[in-house]
Scaffold this active site. Structure first.
Site, PDB file in Angstrom:
ATOM      1  N   HIS A 104      36.541  40.822  27.215  1.00 36.87           N
ATOM      2  CA  HIS A 104      36.735  39.436  27.656  1.00 36.87           C
ATOM      3  C   HIS A 104      36.219  38.477  26.577  1.00 36.87           C
ATOM      4  CE1 HIS A 104      36.358  41.158  31.986  1.00 36.87           C
ATOM      5  NE2 HIS A 104      37.631  40.901  31.753  1.00 36.87           N
ATOM      6  N   LYS A 141      38.437  41.766  46.696  1.00 39.05           N
ATOM      7  CA  LYS A 141      38.255  42.858  45.734  1.00 39.05           C
ATOM      8  C   LYS A 141      36.887  43.520  45.818  1.00 39.05           C
ATOM      9  CE  LYS A 141      41.632  41.765  42.178  1.00 39.05           C
ATOM     10  NZ  LYS A 141      41.843  41.495  40.745  1.00 39.05           N
ATOM     11  N   ARG A 151      45.704  44.558  27.066  1.00 41.18           N
ATOM     12  CA  ARG A 151      45.094  45.702  26.388  1.00 41.18           C
ATOM     13  C   ARG A 151      46.132  46.729  25.974  1.00 41.18           C
ATOM     14  NH1 ARG A 151      41.176  46.636  31.242  1.00 41.18           N
ATOM     15  NH2 ARG A 151      43.223  46.189  32.088  1.00 41.18           N
ATOM     16  N   SER A 183      36.400  46.190  33.346  1.00 42.14           N
ATOM     17  CA  SER A 183      35.214  45.990  34.175  1.00 42.14           C
ATOM     18  C   SER A 183      35.009  47.206  35.079  1.00 42.14           C
ATOM     19  CB  SER A 183      35.365  44.736  35.039  1.00 42.14           C
ATOM     20  OG  SER A 183      35.468  43.596  34.222  1.00 42.14           O
TER      21      SER A 183
HETATM   22  O1  PNS Z   1      40.945  39.705  36.100  1.00 46.67           O
HETATM   23  P1  PNS Z   1      41.962  39.829  37.185  1.00 46.67           P
HETATM   24  O2  PNS Z   1      41.305  40.261  38.460  1.00 46.67           O
HETATM   25  O3  PNS Z   1      43.110  40.690  36.787  1.00 46.67           O
HETATM   26  O4  PNS Z   1      42.522  38.332  37.425  1.00 46.67           O
HETATM   27  C1  PNS Z   1      43.570  38.095  38.344  1.00 46.67           C
HETATM   28  C2  PNS Z   1      43.792  36.585  38.564  1.00 46.67           C
HETATM   29  C3  PNS Z   1      42.488  35.883  38.874  1.00 46.67           C
HETATM   30  C4  PNS Z   1      44.371  35.978  37.313  1.00 46.67           C
HETATM   31  C5  PNS Z   1      44.813  36.443  39.721  1.00 46.67           C
HETATM   32  O5  PNS Z   1      44.419  37.271  40.774  1.00 46.67           O
HETATM   33  C6  PNS Z   1      44.912  35.020  40.244  1.00 46.67           C
HETATM   34  O6  PNS Z   1      45.338  34.125  39.559  1.00 46.67           O
HETATM   35  N1  PNS Z   1      44.496  34.826  41.513  1.00 46.67           N
HETATM   36  C7  PNS Z   1      44.508  33.518  42.163  1.00 46.67           C
HETATM   37  C8  PNS Z   1      45.624  33.442  43.209  1.00 46.67           C
HETATM   38  C9  PNS Z   1      46.942  33.064  42.559  1.00 46.67           C
HETATM   39  O7  PNS Z   1      47.108  32.010  41.982  1.00 46.67           O
HETATM   40  N2  PNS Z   1      47.943  33.967  42.648  1.00 46.67           N
HETATM   41  C10 PNS Z   1      49.246  33.720  42.055  1.00 46.67           C
HETATM   42  C11 PNS Z   1      49.487  34.544  40.818  1.00 46.67           C
HETATM   43  S1  PNS Z   1      49.872  36.203  41.318  1.00 46.67           S
END
Ligand code: PNS
Length: 162
Positions: free
Chosen positions: A17, A41, A92, A130
């Site tokens: 990150h 989660k 990645r 993570s």
């Molecule tokens: O690090 P991650 O857990 O892969 O991040 C995922 C994230 C936070 C980018 C995604 O879950 C997110 O944007 N969640 C907020 C809800 C949202 O806007 N969803 C629409 C896009 S699928």
């Protein structure tokens, strides 16, 4: 002013990150690291703890244009609230692509003016996540070099049960 959001769970923040954040901070005027305040989660660290750890990283690397924050609900709504025109994601490996493709398509549908910028992980960090960090540290592995030094103790103390 070019403002972006680097969103994620960051449970916890890793050196991978940090790689992405450093690249974003060199290209954008202001970077918000947006910690998703998610309950689904089952995170190990609370959103406040994750933000606090990211603030330590920001201080320790003197990143003057980076702000750690948390958000609820839709990412694009959060981006609009803070006037961010760009979202940042790290890639990645090819396995990340399908997930990112779906997120991008949905975000584009919801807010076509907000663009996503992707940074490839450096090859040295392409194996990091993570989840794998949490798994190995909970089994007693030393994670020095895999997470920023300034948050190593907090992560190890919480997860290393050996
Ligand atoms: O690090 P991650 O857990 O892969 O991040 C995922 C994230 C936070 C980018 C995604 O879950 C997110 O944007 N969640 C907020 C809800 C949202 O806007 N969803 C629409 C896009 S699928």
């Amino acid at each position: 002013m070019k403002i972006c959001v680097y969103p994620g769970s960051f449970d916890p923040f890793t050196i991978g990150h940090l790689d992405v954040l450093t690249s974003a901070a060199s290209l954008f005027d202001k970077v918000y690291v947006g910690v998703l305040n998610n309950t689904s989660k089952n995170p190990v660290f609370t959103p406040d703890e994750r933000v606090e750890m990211i603030r330590k990283v920001i201080d320790s690397y003197s990143m003057k244009n980076v702000i750690a924050d948390q958000f609820n609900g839709l990412l694009v709504e959060y981006a609009k609230k803070i006037n961010a025109g760009y979202l940042i994601r790290g890639l990645r490996a090819i396995t990340d692509f399908e997930y990112e493709f779906q997120i991008d398509a949905m975000n584009h549908h919801l807010a076509p003016d907000i663009k996503t910028v992707y940074f490839m992980s450096s090859p040295a960090h392409s194996f990091l996540s993570s989840s794998t960090i949490k798994e190995v540290v909970s089994l007693g592995a030393d994670i020095k070099g895999l997470v920023p030094d300034c948050i190593l103790d907090k992560i190890t103390e919480r997860l290393n049960k050996k």
